[in-house]
Write a protein that holds these residues in place. Structure first.
Motif, PDB file in Angstrom:
ATOM      1  N   SER A 126       0.784  -1.461   0.586  1.00  0.00           N
ATOM      2  CA  SER A 126      -0.769  -1.771   0.042  1.00  0.00           C
ATOM      3  C   SER A 126      -1.267  -0.500  -0.474  1.00  0.00           C
ATOM      4  CB  SER A 126      -1.513  -2.376   1.248  1.00  0.00           C
ATOM      5  OG  SER A 126      -1.634  -1.382   2.255  1.00  0.00           O
ATOM      6  N   GLU A 142      -3.072  -5.733  -1.176  1.00  0.00           N
ATOM      7  CA  GLU A 142      -1.729  -6.093  -0.475  1.00  0.00           C
ATOM      8  C   GLU A 142      -1.063  -7.019  -1.654  1.00  0.00           C
ATOM      9  OE1 GLU A 142      -2.495  -6.123   4.264  1.00  0.00           O
ATOM     10  OE2 GLU A 142      -3.428  -7.770   3.105  1.00  0.00           O
ATOM     11  N   LYS A 180      -8.463  -3.296   1.110  1.00  0.00           N
ATOM     12  CA  LYS A 180      -6.919  -2.936   1.128  1.00  0.00           C
ATOM     13  C   LYS A 180      -6.200  -4.014  -0.177  1.00  0.00           C
ATOM     14  CE  LYS A 180      -4.697  -2.136   5.056  1.00  0.00           C
ATOM     15  NZ  LYS A 180      -4.003  -2.465   6.069  1.00  0.00           N
ATOM     16  N   LEU A 193      -5.218   1.420  -1.015  1.00  0.00           N
ATOM     17  CA  LEU A 193      -6.348   1.478  -0.425  1.00  0.00           C
ATOM     18  C   LEU A 193      -7.323   1.832  -1.561  1.00  0.00           C
ATOM     19  CD1 LEU A 193      -6.043   2.917   2.825  1.00  0.00           C
ATOM     20  CD2 LEU A 193      -5.931   0.556   2.216  1.00  0.00           C
TER      21      LEU A 193
END
Length: 413
Positions: A228, A244, A242, A230
């Motif tokens: 992932s 993902e 986040k 940020l």
């Protein structure tokens, strides 16, 4: 191949990128470190007047742009057999500079340093006049800042405990610098306040590979050895969300010029385009093997991405992968539109005014490639102008037709 939908100004690239010039380091210096010769970073100054090249062996070359003539030609390739020599190049009689950094250089970032007021000249490390600076991220966790036109070392920034892998200056000239490190943190520095350490951003559990500040200076994206990325607020220095979606380490990221898109690249062979305001995945670009007649790589599995960047007008992406290819992608299409052979590529960067792409390799070389220069349509220019100051949520709230909202929020892919 069909014309791209939406008529945004993108077009099919008919010609493959042409190698315009290749620079190689001079005689290697003797160091004990195993990873001392790679070109981990390349960078153009925001005004396009300088090029920085971390050629390995603790050395950064500052090269005035253009290299030889107002327009590069294939004759510039003759330079590739020679080391970079000091000489008058580019406009204004500027000279190449050699920066002896003392440590392996991993990250590079340019910024303009505004002229100091009369009361500020004594406490600023740079001259009272405006100048251009270069920050270098080093193997020992230090950051060294240099004045470009003189090659003079200005000051160092200490705080990281491991390699400084990536650097990003706020594009608004505020002299805010963000650094990404193998110590799993990002640090925010204010160079206008004598390099004051502003904030430590913690949240990654692996080495942080890169960081990118959005053009409007509102957001920061960081990529680490995780699945992932940020997204941070540059106003409060807090985590926004986040992102993902990748299946392996995310190693590179970049914002589009209008801040409406964010792209992340991963070892999973994919680049994902996101809406940074909503966190929505808009498109996945998969690096699949080429036809055998065109494939310059022999290992089909070796398609891990190393670097990704947007073109200056925001209509193209460039990626470098371990399958020995530089790819140029049209945002409106699902496949790349041009390829170039780049062996052991580690990084890529567009020239700020378009037309060129620089790539750095594991051998310490840097190559300059031709890239499509596109005359953006009025439609695209209007979207770009609106997205520079309107978020996705603000656009969705406008009383305009649904199709217009989809176009302005890049949902028409």
């Amino acid at each position: 191949m069909e014309s791209p939908p939406g008529g945004t100004g993108a077009r099919e690239v008919e010609d493959e990128p042409v190698l315009l010039a290749e620079l190689k380091p001079g005689r290697p210096q003797q160091y004990d470190w195993k990873s001392s010769c790679e070109t981990w970073s390349v960078a153009f100054s925001p005004d396009g007047a300088w090029f920085a090249w971390s050629q390995g062996h603790c050395i950064v070359k500052l090269i005035p742009w253009p290299l030889e003539e107002p327009e590069l030609s294939c004759k510039a390739c003759e330079r590739k057999s020679q080391g970079v020599r000091t000489g008058v190049r580019g406009g204004g009689g500027a000279k190449e500079k050699t920066l002896e950094c003392g440590q392996i250089v991993w990250g590079l970032a340019f910024s303009a340093w505004p002229a100091a007021g009369a009361k500020e000249q004594d406490r600023r490390p740079a001259p009272g006049r405006s100048c251009l600076i270069l920050a270098t991220g080093l193997n020992d966790g230090q950051i060294k800042v240099w004045e470009v036109h003189t090659g003079r070392f200005l000051f160092g920034l200490s705080g990281h405990l491991d390699v400084v892998r990536g650097l990003s200056f706020a594009p608004n000239g505020s002299l805010i610098l963000v650094s990404a490190s193998r110590d799993k943190t990002l640090r925010v520095w204010d160079l206008s306040r004598d390099g004051k350490h502003v904030q430590v951003l913690s949240g990654h559990t692996h080495w942080v590979y890169c960081c990118s500040i959005s053009p409007d200076c509102s957001m920061l994206c960081s990529a680490a050895g995780e699945k992932s990325a940020l997204l941070w607020s540059m106003r409060s220095y807090t985590l926004i969300r986040k992102l993902e979606g990748h299946q392996s380490s995310v190693v590179s990221c970049d914002f589009s010029p209008d801040c409406a898109l964010l792209v992340t690249a991963s070892y999973d062979t994919c680049a994902i385009m996101w809406d940074p305001y909503t966190g929505e995945q808009l498109r996945t670009l998969r690096h699949i093997p080429l036809h055998p007649a065109l494939d310059h790589g022999s290992d089909v599995r070796a398609s891990s991405l190393r670097s990704v960047c947007f073109s200056p007008e925001g209509l193209y992406l460039a990626t470098v992968a371990d399958d020995r290819l530089l790819r140029i992608w049209d945002l409106e299409l699902r496949t790349p539109v041009a390829f170039a052979p780049v062996t052991n590529g580690l990084c890529c960067m567009y020239f700020p005014h378009g037309g060129f792409i620089a790539t750095g390799t594991r051998d310490g070389h840097v190559q300059f490639w031709s890239a499509p220069k596109v005359l953006s349509s009025l439609k695209h220019l209007c979207r770009k102008a609106l997205r520079t100051f309107l978020t996705t949520y603000q656009l969705l709230a406008l009383p305009i037709p649904k199709k217009m909202k989809e176009f302005l929020t890049y949902r028409t892919f």
